[in-house]
Design a protein around this motif. Sequence first.
Motif, PDB file in Angstrom:
ATOM      1  N   CYS A 108      -5.505   0.967  -3.363  1.00  0.00           N
ATOM      2  CA  CYS A 108      -4.684   0.647  -2.180  1.00  0.00           C
ATOM      3  C   CYS A 108      -4.655   1.864  -1.119  1.00  0.00           C
ATOM      4  O   CYS A 108      -4.563   3.182  -1.794  1.00  0.00           O
ATOM      5  CB  CYS A 108      -3.363   0.775  -2.656  1.00  0.00           C
ATOM      6  SG  CYS A 108      -2.120   0.701  -1.261  1.00  0.00           S
ATOM      7  N   GLY A 110      -2.302   2.867   0.949  1.00  0.00           N
ATOM      8  CA  GLY A 110      -1.052   3.383   0.996  1.00  0.00           C
ATOM      9  C   GLY A 110      -0.635   4.360  -0.315  1.00  0.00           C
ATOM     10  O   GLY A 110      -0.656   5.645  -0.068  1.00  0.00           O
ATOM     11  N   CYS A 111      -0.796   3.821  -1.371  1.00  0.00           N
ATOM     12  CA  CYS A 111      -0.228   4.403  -2.761  1.00  0.00           C
ATOM     13  C   CYS A 111      -1.446   4.823  -3.719  1.00  0.00           C
ATOM     14  O   CYS A 111      -1.250   5.590  -4.527  1.00  0.00           O
ATOM     15  CB  CYS A 111       0.684   3.679  -3.432  1.00  0.00           C
ATOM     16  SG  CYS A 111      -0.068   2.159  -3.934  1.00  0.00           S
ATOM     17  N   CYS A 129      -2.225  -2.627  -1.295  1.00  0.00           N
ATOM     18  CA  CYS A 129      -1.264  -3.715  -2.445  1.00  0.00           C
ATOM     19  C   CYS A 129      -0.277  -4.312  -1.556  1.00  0.00           C
ATOM     20  O   CYS A 129       0.187  -3.962  -0.335  1.00  0.00           O
ATOM     21  CB  CYS A 129      -0.609  -2.954  -3.565  1.00  0.00           C
ATOM     22  SG  CYS A 129       0.514  -1.619  -2.981  1.00  0.00           S
ATOM     23  N   CYS A 132       2.812  -1.906  -0.305  1.00  0.00           N
ATOM     24  CA  CYS A 132       2.339  -1.233   1.023  1.00  0.00           C
ATOM     25  C   CYS A 132       2.201  -2.172   2.328  1.00  0.00           C
ATOM     26  O   CYS A 132       2.346  -1.520   3.346  1.00  0.00           O
ATOM     27  CB  CYS A 132       1.082  -0.170   0.794  1.00  0.00           C
ATOM     28  SG  CYS A 132       1.455   0.879  -0.418  1.00  0.00           S
TER      29      CYS A 132
END
Length: 141
Positions: A108, A110-111, A129, A132
């Motif tokens: 991902c 984002g994370c 994901c 996110c």
Amino acid sequence: MLVNGAVVAGKGAGTAKGLRSVEEIEQIRVILQSRFEELNTEYEEAVAQNTRLRLVEIGDAAGDDQADSGSKTAERDAATSLLRTLLDRRTQAEHALHRLDEGTYGNCEGCSNPIPVERLEVFPSATTCVNCKQVRERRAS
Ligand SMILES: [Zn+2]
């Protein structure tokens, strides 16, 4: 209708980290590549369609009444938003291909957690994901 001519030279395939095998990565690449080409074709068709719409509009402009030009505006708005959607998806597929080359595909953005395989199977060009993605969409709207 999909002719899969995606014989892509596997540059960078060996650099991918994680659990994915070279075969898997090649498989994903082929899917993403054909998705990209599909979207590219759709996009080009939409552009041509849009251009035709504009030309008709210019040609008709002289004799337009209000109602008529209203429906044309709606038609043009729909065409414009289709273009934007296709362009977004195409960019997304292209982006996913880049990440595949970099070896970050499947994690991902984002994370940095791994994106569930089930999600990637449905959306091969996903780069975030579900969580996110939702955060991003909430921020964007
Ligand atoms: Zn995430």
